[in-house]
Write an enzyme that holds these catalytic residues in place. Structure first.
Site, PDB file in Angstrom:
ATOM      1  CG  LEU A 270      -0.886   3.486  -3.458  1.00  0.00           C
ATOM      2  CD1 LEU A 270      -1.888   4.093  -3.462  1.00  0.00           C
ATOM      3  CD2 LEU A 270      -1.559   1.964  -1.925  1.00  0.00           C
TER       4      LEU A 270
ATOM      5  CB  SER B 174      -1.571  -2.385  -4.810  1.00  0.00           C
ATOM      6  OG  SER B 174      -2.599  -3.177  -4.254  1.00  0.00           O
TER       7      SER B 174
ATOM      8  CD  GLU C  49       5.024  -3.028  -8.869  1.00  0.00           C
ATOM      9  OE1 GLU C  49       4.631  -4.631  -8.376  1.00  0.00           O
ATOM     10  OE2 GLU C  49       6.248  -3.079  -8.646  1.00  0.00           O
ATOM     11  CB  CYS C  50       5.106  -0.510  -2.045  1.00  0.00           C
ATOM     12  SG  CYS C  50       5.036  -0.694  -0.273  1.00  0.00           S
ATOM     13  N   GLY C  51       5.962   2.236  -2.727  1.00  0.00           N
ATOM     14  CA  GLY C  51       6.145   3.424  -2.826  1.00  0.00           C
ATOM     15  C   GLY C  51       5.579   4.911  -2.934  1.00  0.00           C
TER      16      GLY C  51
END
Length: 443
Positions: free
Chosen positions: A328, A414, A324-326
């Site tokens: 990704l 993502s 998730e985010c970081g």
């Protein structure tokens, strides 16, 4: 009431403001520490998707902090968490987000839903009698919202405080006037407050801030409220005997407590590890690489070759990974930090994550599959350059496409941050490595 009804009575208030930057986060933390130091059991909650403020509030209160948001976490869960806390807590504080009426649902919507009075923090810098007009406007804007008192922040002198108190209209009073003080300041960076674990002397600062509030007359408890709700059903044991390795350190720290609780309740064994410091993974069947600040630790992540190899081996073996985010960003071939330095990352996805120097995306989103709709949000300052075609997109509340979702083998990655209790079966499917069938358009 039914046998499953939870009811509690306690002092409670939503700490809010006319807008961001008024000081409500530190005022909430200082209030929590003030009453904790007085021997009271204090519970703090945070309205909306936020990882950083709750870290500080947990240090201030000494208790776990959960998110409340009528859309993301659901109205029933908001009521349940508050009612459950009210059974044991002497004081409940809910830190609002943005301005009192900003967003949909707003902090005011949560207060009305739960039956909490709102206690606005108004930055009084450069303001005199207009302070009373601002307070009156907030109090009269919505007929179902209770506001009886306000707090003045960044007051210049005792005389300034008296002037503000005299400006209050009938039916409203000034709870306290907080002077400008170093103890009321907390460092921030591009995603919000600096993580609590990185703030040297935070405990001492909170004690000092509590004393500032005490001297300003803010040691009085807010009104008592009665909170009740139906207890939720326990989630199914969909992750029985599944071991999940969870990255948790200064680079990967954006973890909702409710997400961790749910995984455990579904039978998972959580094994925490540090991609920064550890050289091998714990024994695990699945991995979770949450958001955080990999851009601040790119060099350290890049030189930890044993850990990078271990995560690649996990992926090559066909074991599930949620990034998730970081997380990704860490899965890309490279990361370019805010100073333009490029660092080798895991290489599980082709391309580069690059800091953009400004906010790239913000807002509530959801991801729909035939296993459930996962609700959450996005908030990042980086951009991806990748040849990959997304498997799907999350959706903004307005219905337009949101964050791309990439699926590579059993890796799901993502910028979207999910709130797992909104879709327990979907969260379990990701960590079991089951195929995902997205039900919205792919573009």
């Amino acid at each position: 009431m039914t046998d499953s009804t939870i009811r509690g009575e306690t002092h409670a208030a939503l700490i809010t403001a006319p807008g961001s930057g008024q000081g409500k986060s530190m005022v909430t933390a200082a209030l929590a520490r003030l009453h904790r130091n007085a021997g009271r059991r204090v519970r703090v909650f945070k309205h909306g998707p936020d990882y950083l403020d709750p870290m500080v509030q947990e240090v201030a209160s000494g208790q776990p902090v959960y998110q409340l948001h009528p859309w993301m976490t659901g109205e029933a869960e908001c009521r349940w968490r508050l009612a459950e806390a009210a059974r044991d807590a002497d004081l409940i504080l809910v830190e609002g987000s943005m301005g009192l009426f900003d967003g949909d649902p707003s902090s005011a919507d949560l207060a009305i839903l739960a039956g909490l009075p709102a206690l606005p923090v108004i930055d009084a810098w450069g303001m005199a009698q207009t302070f009373g007009a601002v307070a009156q406007g907030l109090a009269n804007y919505h007929p179902d919202l209770a506001i009886h008192e306000v707090i003045a922040n960044r007051v210049g002198s005792p005389g300034h405080g008296r002037l503000l108190a005299e400006s209050m209209p009938t039916g409203l009073s000034l709870l306290g006037a907080i002077p400008r003080h170093e103890a009321m300041k907390v460092a921030d960076r591009h995603l919000g407050l600096v993580q609590a674990g990185e703030l040297a002397g935070l405990d001492a600062q909170l004690d000092a801030a509590a004393e500032v509030l005490k001297e300003a007359g803010l040691d009085r408890l807010p009104a008592r409220v009665t909170l009740d709700a139906e207890a939720p059903e326990l989630p199914p044991r969909l992750l029985e005997d599944v071991r999940i390795g969870v990255a948790r350190d200064d680079a990967f720290a954006f973890l909702y407590r409710a997400n961790l609780d749910l995984l455990t309740q579904m039978g998972a064994e959580l094994r925490f590890f540090s991609p920064l410091a550890d050289r091998e993974l714990p024994g695990c069947d699945a991995l979770w690489l949450p958001g955080g600040y990999p851009e601040l630790h790119g060099g350290k992540l890049a030189v930890n070759a044993p850990m990078r190899a271990a995560i690649r081996a996990h992926h090559d073996a066909g074991r599930p990974i949620l990034a998730e985010c970081g997380g990704l960003m860490a899965c890309m071939g490279a990361l370019v930090d805010g100073e333009g330095h490029e660092h080798a990352m895991l290489g599980l996805l082709p391309g580069t994550a690059q800091m953009a120097g400004k906010l790239s995306a913000l807002g509530l989103q959801s991801l729909a599959t035939d296993t459930g709709e996962l609700r959450g949000h996005t908030y990042h300052h980086s951009l991806l350059e990748t040849p990959l075609t997304p498997a799907a997109h999350a959706r903004r509340l307005a219905g337009s496409p949101g964050e791309p979702v990439y699926v590579e083998g059993r890796l799901v990655a993502s910028y979207f941050h999910g709130y797992f209790p909104s879709a327990p079966a979907l969260a379990a499917a990701i960590f079991r490595g089951e195929p995902l069938h997205f039900t919205q358009d792919k573009n």
